[in-house]
Scaffold this motif. Structure first.
Motif, short mmCIF file in Angstrom:
data_model
loop_
_atom_site.label_atom_id
_atom_site.label_comp_id
_atom_site.label_asym_id
_atom_site.label_seq_id
_atom_site.Cartn_x
_atom_site.Cartn_y
_atom_site.Cartn_z
N VAL A 27 0.88 -1.16 0.00
CA VAL A 27 0.00 0.00 0.00
C VAL A 27 0.92 1.22 0.00
O VAL A 27 1.66 1.45 0.96
N THR A 28 0.95 1.92 -1.11
CA THR A 28 1.79 3.12 -1.23
C THR A 28 0.89 4.32 -1.48
O THR A 28 -0.27 4.17 -1.87
N GLY A 29 1.45 5.49 -1.29
CA GLY A 29 0.62 6.66 -1.55
C GLY A 29 1.31 7.95 -1.19
O GLY A 29 2.52 7.99 -0.90
N HIS A 30 0.51 9.00 -1.22
CA HIS A 30 0.99 10.36 -0.98
C HIS A 30 0.03 11.01 0.01
O HIS A 30 -1.18 10.99 -0.18
N CYS A 31 0.59 11.54 1.05
CA CYS A 31 -0.18 12.07 2.17
C CYS A 31 -0.09 13.59 2.16
O CYS A 31 0.99 14.16 2.04
N ARG A 56 4.85 15.56 6.93
CA ARG A 56 6.02 14.70 6.99
C ARG A 56 6.35 14.37 8.45
O ARG A 56 6.20 15.18 9.36
N GLY A 57 6.80 13.14 8.64
CA GLY A 57 7.11 12.66 9.97
C GLY A 57 5.96 11.98 10.67
O GLY A 57 6.16 11.33 11.70
N THR A 58 4.75 12.10 10.12
CA THR A 58 3.61 11.41 10.71
C THR A 58 3.80 9.90 10.55
O THR A 58 4.18 9.42 9.49
N GLN A 59 3.53 9.16 11.60
CA GLN A 59 3.76 7.72 11.58
C GLN A 59 2.46 6.97 11.31
O GLN A 59 1.44 7.22 11.97
N LEU A 60 2.49 6.06 10.34
CA LEU A 60 1.33 5.29 9.91
C LEU A 60 1.59 3.80 10.13
O LEU A 60 2.73 3.34 10.05
N LEU A 73 7.11 14.60 -1.43
CA LEU A 73 5.81 14.31 -2.02
C LEU A 73 4.83 13.66 -1.03
O LEU A 73 3.81 13.10 -1.43
N GLY A 74 5.14 13.71 0.26
CA GLY A 74 4.27 13.08 1.24
C GLY A 74 4.17 11.58 1.06
O GLY A 74 3.18 10.95 1.43
N TYR A 75 5.23 10.98 0.54
CA TYR A 75 5.21 9.57 0.15
C TYR A 75 5.26 8.65 1.36
O TYR A 75 5.91 8.93 2.37
N PHE A 76 4.58 7.50 1.25
CA PHE A 76 4.71 6.44 2.24
C PHE A 76 4.49 5.10 1.55
O PHE A 76 3.88 5.02 0.49
N GLN A 77 5.00 4.03 2.15
CA GLN A 77 4.73 2.67 1.66
C GLN A 77 4.68 1.73 2.85
O GLN A 77 5.43 1.84 3.81
N LEU A 78 3.73 0.78 2.77
CA LEU A 78 3.54 -0.21 3.82
C LEU A 78 3.26 -1.57 3.19
O LEU A 78 2.38 -1.68 2.33
N PRO A 79 3.95 -2.61 3.60
CA PRO A 79 3.64 -3.96 3.11
C PRO A 79 2.48 -4.55 3.90
O PRO A 79 2.35 -4.32 5.10
N THR A 299 9.28 5.27 -6.85
CA THR A 299 9.32 5.56 -8.29
C THR A 299 9.74 6.99 -8.57
O THR A 299 10.26 7.28 -9.65
N TRP A 300 9.50 7.91 -7.63
CA TRP A 300 9.80 9.33 -7.88
C TRP A 300 11.26 9.68 -7.59
O TRP A 300 11.71 10.77 -7.91
#
Length: 536
Positions: A27-31, A56-60, A73-79, A299-300
């Motif tokens: 699950v990837t995305g931009h926050c 940025r720095g917010t933990q998910l 880019l507010g990017y995050f990724q989670l498996p 990817t960015w």
């Protein structure tokens, strides 16, 4: 298949079968941050002249997997695994400051570049495939997300600051650093850095995400009971059977000299299947834990094409997201290094507020003076008297590294410098040294790393670690130099090789495997020394 050579197949065989295992989906995305319905719209942070602010720095979290939102880019990724999952803001500072937006808290994103940029620029965008697919739960710190595609999910997450927290920064220390350096270093504008001009000097697989698999987090040894105190966490990377041989020796040297419990962390991307099979056995024999981690290259972010440079990049660019959020400190030790001291001393060292600490390059081997590139030209002018550090050993205060958004700053600087193919010749070393004005380095005492190429023999006796770094003058093979440089290396190597042979006989029923890479290295060392191959 990183270490496969079809020419090494047994005589009479011309087909090799490989099995891939899908261990997780991403699950990837931009926050981004959006104002609450009752927020003061005149607040400067919500003006539409710039891209929406990135929390940025917010933990998910999803299940037990955790990450932080990058400023990039507010990017995050989670498996995660397929099915209905819960994306949650982690309890603590993150959940105190933010909640999911009431409307459009989680939206699907078209992965096309045009729609991605448009969605990032416009919080209220209703274009492309921005169809709401998540229903906020009763808990405003969580939303449901369904993973029902082999491609995982690419989403845009909208967060809103809680009432009374409108002026708060989830990373207070990072905000203070940014204010102090704004005038000096405008490159930290998170969006322009990637799209504007500029040039500067559950389980996982290597392509999936950073979390555990059932055999990658191991604490199985009764020998661990012999050790007391805080667990010392050691991080390393290796590629190829020769460096896996070095890695085993490094692990043994750490275990022999460190009195605390030890846990090793390895990036699994380049480890051979044989080494992964071997790990549980050496962990049991010598009494340590280990875990394999990884992270999919975003990817960015400009990607490296050479394998060695990719490995160097992973040593540094993803330190804030590679390890569990609960891990507060780690020590990186090169695979081809022998540790002679108790790493607890390094673990307890005061870094004086810096997010990480490196050892400065030695200056007392005068034969190498002409190779000290950091003393002349660009590096001399850029460093302005600061030392140039070696990247074979470093300590990372992960808690402070995350709080100061050091990872974000390093990725921005990397993205700018990597536009020039001639920059970052030694990526893992050049990048932190170049970034010292933005991400300060605490200099470790010189005796924490001795390297024959740069250090004089008079300081060797006091060395706490010895690194088999390349010698640009002699280009001596490491396998040959090891026995000459490190007096305990032959004994460690002999013990490891006998133990490896015993384990592989039990696992595979045959004699110890010798790779093409290791054969070439052994033959080169034998030719240089005049000894027979069997003696190495």
């Amino acid at each position: 298949l990183d270490n496969v050579r079809l020419e090494d197949l047994p005589v009479g065989e011309n087909v090799m079968t490989a099995e891939y295992r899908l261990e997780a989906l991403l699950v990837t995305g931009h926050c981004s941050e959006t104002p609450a319905a009752d927020a003061d719209q005149s607040n400067a942070q919500y003006t539409r002249h710039n891209p929406p602010p990135s929390p940025r720095g917010t933990q998910l979290l999803i299940d037990t997997s955790g990450t932080i939102v990058m400023s990039n880019l507010g990017y995050f990724q989670l498996p995660t695994l397929p099915g209905a999952r819960t994306l949650r803001i982690r309890e603590g500072r993150s959940a105190e400051v933010y909640r999911f937006a009431t409307s459009g808290g989680l939206l699907d994103l078209d992965v096309g570049a045009d729609s991605l940029v448009k969605a990032l620029l416009d919080v209220d965008a209703g274009v492309e495939t921005v169809e709401e697919t998540a229903t906020p739960t009763a808990d405003d710190s969580a939303v449901s997300v369904v993973v029902a595609s082999w491609n995982g999910r690419v989403v845009r997450v909208a967060l809103t600051k809680r009432k009374g927290m409108e002026l708060e920064d989830v990373l207070e220390e990072a905000a203070a650093w940014s204010d102090k350096r704004e005038a000096k270093r405008p490159i930290h504008r998170w969006f322009g850095s990637f799209f504007g001009p500029g040039k500067g000097a559950p389980k996982n697989d290597e392509n999936l995400g950073a979390e555990k698999e059932e055999e990658t987090s191991v604490d199985i040894s009764p020998q661990k009971q012999k050790y007391a105190g805080d667990t010392i966490h050691v991080f390393s990377v290796a590629s190829g059977h020769l460096y896996e041989r070095f890695l085993k020796i490094m692990m043994l040297s750490v275990r022999r000299n460190t009195n605390n419990p030890v846990k090793f962390w390895f990036i699994k991307n380049w480890l051979s299947p044989r080494f992964k099979d071997f790990l549980p056995h050496i962990a049991l024999q010598y009494g340590f834990e280990y875990e394999l981690v990884t992270y999919k290259w975003p990817t960015w972010l400009r990607r490296q094409t050479e394998k060695q440079r990719i490995i160097w990049a992973y040593k540094l660019l993803f330190l804030d997201v590679l390890f569990p959020l609960t891990l507060d400190k780690i020590i990186f030790v090169d695979a081809d290094q022998v540790v002679r001291a108790d790493l607890k001393e390094l673990w307890d060292m005061d870094l004086h507020g810096a997010p990480y600490a490196y050892t400065p390059m030695c200056d007392n081997n005068k034969e190498m003076e002409g190779y000290r590139f950091w003393k002349t030209g660009f590096w001399k002018n850029h460093l302005r008297g600061k030392p140039y550090h070696i990247s074979a050993l470093y300590v990372v205060d992960l808690k402070r590294f995350r709080k100061t958004a050091a990872g974000d700053q390093l990725r921005v600087i990397y993205e700018q410098l990597s536009q020039d193919p001639n920059s970052l010749a030694n990526l893992d070393q050049d990048l932190p040294n170049y970034a010292q004005l933005q991400v300060p380095i605490f200099s470790l005492p010189q005796n924490w790393l001795w390297c024959e190429s740069w250090c004089g023999n008079e300081t060797k006796a006091n060395a706490k670690t010895i690194d088999l770094c390349n010698n640009p003058m002699t280009k001596e093979p490491k396998l040959l130099g090891a026995a000459r440089i490190v007096k305990e290396w032959p004994g460690l190597d002999n013990e490891v090789r006998h133990f490896t042979a015993d384990v592989e006989r039990r696992l595979y029923g045959g004699k110890q495997f010798l790779s093409h890479q290791e054969r070439v290295a052994r033959n080169a060392a034998a030719a240089a020394s005049g000894d027979s191959k069997d003696e190495l």
